[in-house]
Design an enzyme around this catalytic site. Sequence first.
Site, mmCIF file in Angstrom:
data_model
loop_
_atom_site.group_PDB
_atom_site.id
_atom_site.type_symbol
_atom_site.label_atom_id
_atom_site.label_comp_id
_atom_site.label_asym_id
_atom_site.label_seq_id
_atom_site.Cartn_x
_atom_site.Cartn_y
_atom_site.Cartn_z
ATOM 1 C CG HIS A 163 -1.634 -1.172 1.553
ATOM 2 N ND1 HIS A 163 -2.923 -1.366 0.703
ATOM 3 C CD2 HIS A 163 -1.348 -2.254 2.216
ATOM 4 C CE1 HIS A 163 -3.449 -2.817 1.388
ATOM 5 N NE2 HIS A 163 -2.227 -3.055 2.094
ATOM 6 C CE LYS A 290 11.919 20.432 -9.900
ATOM 7 N NZ LYS A 290 10.616 19.704 -9.489
#
Length: 471
Positions: A163, A290
């Site tokens: 999950h 980034k």
Amino acid sequence: MDEKKDIKTKLWGGRFKESTAPLVEEYTQSVDFDKNLYAEDIAGSRAHARMLAAQGILSPEEAEQIIQGLDQIQKEIEQGTFIWQKSLEDVHMNIEHRLTELIGPVGQKLHTGRSRNDQVALDFRLHVSKCLSLWQKNLVSLVSVLVEQAEKHIDTILPGYTHLQPAQPVSLAQHLLAYVQMFCRDCERVLEARKRVRVSPLGAAALAGTTYPLDPGMVADELGLDGIFFNSMDAVSDRDFVLEALFIGATIMIHLSRMCEEIILWANPGFGFIELPDAFATGSSIMPQKKNPDVAEIMRGKTGRSVGNLISLMTTMKGLPLTYNRDLQEDKEPFLDTHKAVYMSLQIMARMMEEIKFNARAMNRALKEGFLNATELADYLVGKGIPFRQAHHITGNIVAYAEKKGVGLEDLTIQEFKQFSEEIEDDVYMALDFKQAVGRRETPGGTGPQSVERQIKWARDWIRQKNGGSV
Ligand code: ARG
């Protein structure tokens, strides 16, 4: 386009009085994409010409002239001097037209006993077969890279998830070897499908077979194919072989895409489990900090298209009566597109996985923060005679306590443990150790180091077998 083009230049123009509308010519032509099949078309024609000669339908000299003409055409195409004409519709008629230009009327004899219907089916089968071989080779290479990495990371431990919630500690090798299983299955599927692809339909002619005394078996042998069609109507209308290849391609892409999803997650600083090689990441034009996993994102994105390609051809096929229908021309673009995606993605993923850096420290941090040894504590309590349900409950309380305190279970003192259960002794720290937790799972296929070693050995044998015995 010249609207007044003489209709008689069309190879099928005999019964026509007016030219094709230019819009229709553009709409129906397939040469834009089926020129990718030129090598297969020429190989098929060579084999057909040889067979016609062997059967006495062409003289040996005629067959020789045709073959030399075809060789010349292949050269022209490969040197970029061949002029493809949309008005000639497709790869088959472009080549046949040029053949007649080069060798005269003998060129027109090549199509004896053949239709474009069995011709295109043959070309495409040869092409799909070639692509499947490339997939097979690249799947084996990717599996090899993953096994190499697995071997280096038997003792690297990270959280396993269910999950997407931290579940139990696993070896990084075990995680990588899960993908090895997927790609090995894909490769087996490729090999299985190839058997059905490598069947020659040539000799089915338009749909019903032909009156010429052809020898389809000889054509199949010449081309190195494994067999011939059993039913002429099936031979010209069957596209199962493309559907199977598209399904396998989509499945390979889905497996790659799942891997991409993990690469994207793991490269996120919240996980920090990997650092992408610079050559496989991009920067942001506005945010200097980034390093984006665009390559993995594009691969995940292309997967959608590959799944679409399968659905597209399945939908085309579902309403087709026997035998050949022009709808079948729509089989090529989806496959060419899927092939490009699969072929490039497999190569890129292999290189990316070769150069990726795993960060064991970040993995260890996540193990601690996620209380991935909670199952171990519950099992420990069961070992001390506490019923499992109760052990589960006690462990839950201890996790809540540690969470509030901001520490891992292994950081609690014995006194703290004893507040929850008198049964807990010093040996609990051994039970809580992540490496020991992984080491205890030696069941077949489990994450324990011996089980992982067995899986690696299995994969190495598999690779050796696929490489024809060599490593
Ligand atoms: N371009 C066609 C295809 O891809 C070739 C076969 C055409 N056959 C015909 N009878 N019009 O299917």
